[in-house]
Design a protein around this motif. Sequence first.
Motif, mmCIF file in Angstrom:
data_model
loop_
_atom_site.group_PDB
_atom_site.id
_atom_site.type_symbol
_atom_site.label_atom_id
_atom_site.label_comp_id
_atom_site.label_asym_id
_atom_site.label_seq_id
_atom_site.Cartn_x
_atom_site.Cartn_y
_atom_site.Cartn_z
ATOM 1 N N GLY A 1 7.958 5.079 -2.257
ATOM 2 C CA GLY A 1 7.214 4.552 -1.110
ATOM 3 C C GLY A 1 6.825 5.646 -0.135
ATOM 4 N N LEU A 2 7.751 6.572 0.119
ATOM 5 C CA LEU A 2 7.454 7.698 0.999
ATOM 6 C C LEU A 2 6.389 8.597 0.389
ATOM 7 N N ASP A 3 6.480 8.831 -0.915
ATOM 8 C CA ASP A 3 5.489 9.672 -1.586
ATOM 9 C C ASP A 3 4.096 9.065 -1.464
ATOM 10 N N ALA A 4 4.008 7.748 -1.639
ATOM 11 C CA ALA A 4 2.711 7.076 -1.529
ATOM 12 C C ALA A 4 2.165 7.176 -0.112
ATOM 13 N N ALA A 5 3.030 6.993 0.882
ATOM 14 C CA ALA A 5 2.593 7.074 2.276
ATOM 15 C C ALA A 5 2.117 8.488 2.613
ATOM 16 N N ARG A 6 2.835 9.494 2.106
ATOM 17 C CA ARG A 6 2.439 10.881 2.375
ATOM 18 C C ARG A 6 1.071 11.190 1.764
ATOM 19 N N GLN A 7 0.831 10.674 0.573
ATOM 20 C CA GLN A 7 -0.453 10.920 -0.071
ATOM 21 C C GLN A 7 -1.593 10.286 0.730
ATOM 22 N N VAL A 8 -1.375 9.065 1.178
ATOM 23 C CA VAL A 8 -2.395 8.383 1.982
ATOM 24 C C VAL A 8 -2.622 9.131 3.295
ATOM 25 N N PHE A 9 -1.542 9.637 3.877
ATOM 26 C CA PHE A 9 -1.668 10.417 5.122
ATOM 27 C C PHE A 9 -2.498 11.678 4.883
ATOM 28 N N ARG A 10 -2.212 12.386 3.778
ATOM 29 C CA ARG A 10 -2.960 13.609 3.467
ATOM 30 C C ARG A 10 -4.443 13.334 3.291
ATOM 31 N N GLU A 11 -4.769 12.123 2.873
ATOM 32 C CA GLU A 11 -6.178 11.741 2.691
ATOM 33 C C GLU A 11 -6.841 11.352 4.003
ATOM 34 N N GLY A 12 -6.064 11.382 5.097
ATOM 35 C CA GLY A 12 -6.623 11.069 6.406
ATOM 36 C C GLY A 12 -6.715 9.587 6.714
ATOM 37 N N ARG A 13 -6.059 8.753 5.939
ATOM 38 C CA ARG A 13 -6.075 7.302 6.159
ATOM 39 C C ARG A 13 -4.825 6.948 6.973
ATOM 40 N N PHE A 14 -4.891 7.287 8.263
ATOM 41 C CA PHE A 14 -3.698 7.273 9.092
ATOM 42 C C PHE A 14 -3.166 5.868 9.368
ATOM 43 N N GLU A 15 -4.031 4.918 9.622
ATOM 44 C CA GLU A 15 -3.568 3.555 9.898
ATOM 45 C C GLU A 15 -2.857 2.972 8.687
ATOM 46 N N GLU A 16 -3.429 3.192 7.513
ATOM 47 C CA GLU A 16 -2.813 2.704 6.281
ATOM 48 C C GLU A 16 -1.488 3.417 6.023
ATOM 49 N N ALA A 17 -1.467 4.715 6.287
ATOM 50 C CA ALA A 17 -0.227 5.481 6.091
ATOM 51 C C ALA A 17 0.878 4.976 7.007
ATOM 52 N N ALA A 18 0.521 4.689 8.261
ATOM 53 C CA ALA A 18 1.515 4.181 9.210
ATOM 54 C C ALA A 18 2.121 2.875 8.698
ATOM 55 N N ALA A 19 1.280 2.019 8.147
ATOM 56 C CA ALA A 19 1.772 0.743 7.621
ATOM 57 C C ALA A 19 2.686 0.954 6.417
ATOM 58 N N LEU A 20 2.330 1.887 5.548
ATOM 59 C CA LEU A 20 3.160 2.159 4.371
ATOM 60 C C LEU A 20 4.511 2.746 4.781
ATOM 61 N N TYR A 21 4.484 3.664 5.733
ATOM 62 C CA TYR A 21 5.748 4.226 6.230
ATOM 63 C C TYR A 21 6.610 3.128 6.851
ATOM 64 N N ALA A 22 5.988 2.261 7.643
ATOM 65 C CA ALA A 22 6.734 1.185 8.302
ATOM 66 C C ALA A 22 7.359 0.241 7.274
ATOM 67 N N ALA A 23 6.642 0.011 6.174
ATOM 68 C CA ALA A 23 7.169 -0.868 5.123
ATOM 69 C C ALA A 23 8.414 -0.262 4.486
ATOM 70 N N VAL A 24 8.405 1.056 4.277
ATOM 71 C CA VAL A 24 9.585 1.729 3.732
ATOM 72 C C VAL A 24 10.741 1.649 4.728
ATOM 73 N N ALA A 25 10.437 1.898 5.995
ATOM 74 C CA ALA A 25 11.478 1.868 7.021
ATOM 75 C C ALA A 25 12.144 0.502 7.107
ATOM 76 N N ALA A 26 11.354 -0.550 6.894
ATOM 77 C CA ALA A 26 11.865 -1.913 7.037
ATOM 78 C C ALA A 26 12.920 -2.263 5.995
ATOM 79 N N VAL A 27 12.906 -1.577 4.854
ATOM 80 C CA VAL A 27 13.849 -1.909 3.780
ATOM 81 C C VAL A 27 14.818 -0.760 3.511
ATOM 82 N N SER A 28 14.909 0.174 4.436
ATOM 83 C CA SER A 28 15.741 1.359 4.228
ATOM 84 C C SER A 28 16.723 1.527 5.378
ATOM 85 N N SER A 29 17.606 2.485 5.206
ATOM 86 C CA SER A 29 18.570 2.798 6.260
ATOM 87 C C SER A 29 18.848 4.299 6.239
ATOM 88 N N GLY A 30 19.556 4.762 7.247
ATOM 89 C CA GLY A 30 19.978 6.147 7.286
ATOM 90 C C GLY A 30 18.827 7.139 7.268
#
Length: 218
Positions: free
Chosen positions: A3-32
């Motif tokens: 999930g983090l890898d996918a978000a980073r790739q989207v971020f590198r492509e300049g799709r910041f709003e989508e990347a923020a959502a992908l990162y938030a989705a990972v954070a919602a199901v993760s810890s530490g």
Amino acid sequence: NAGLDAARQVFREGRFEEAAALYAAVAAVSSGAVRADALIGSSTARYSNGDAEGALRAIEEAAQAAPEYSAESVSAGYLLGIRLQEAGRYEDGVIVLAKVMSRASALAPYIRFEYGRALAAAGRGAEAATAWDGLLAEAGLPPGLRIQVLRERARIARMSGDLVELVRWLDALIGLNGDPSSTYTRARMATAAGDAGLRQRLLTSLVALQPESTLAVQ
């Protein structure tokens, strides 16, 4: 983490709003550390998308989620210190940066620089000067960061009207890399002081180093 890898790739492509959502989705199901890493990414993506408030909220959550003494805690603390300063919460920035300033990290000198900036903005100029003097005394300080420190010292001296200190830091910048803006400002100060010889030497060095500079012909 896929999930983090996918978000980073989207971020590198300049799709910041989508990347923020992908990162938030990972954070919602993760810890530490993973949750902290995802929240750091979400904060960076939100900031890149112009959402300063959302970036601040996310990096505050990251700092809370990061395991103590982890690399994520240092990164989150550093970024949170910057975002707090941008929000005008200078004393909070001082507190946050102080907590991570002594940690062994490649970010350590940058954290100390921001700590000085937060102190200065909070009106604690003497403490800021001490922090920055310690940085400037380090032989291995990255050249770009050394320039940032010197420029900040010159900016504060200019704002306070301290011409002696302004000359000191402008001269340091000129000696370091022939900084065109500092050289031109110094030449103007020499003109105001009636020192035509110094003015000419400075402008001659400016033309020699940066013949294409618009400052050199003004």
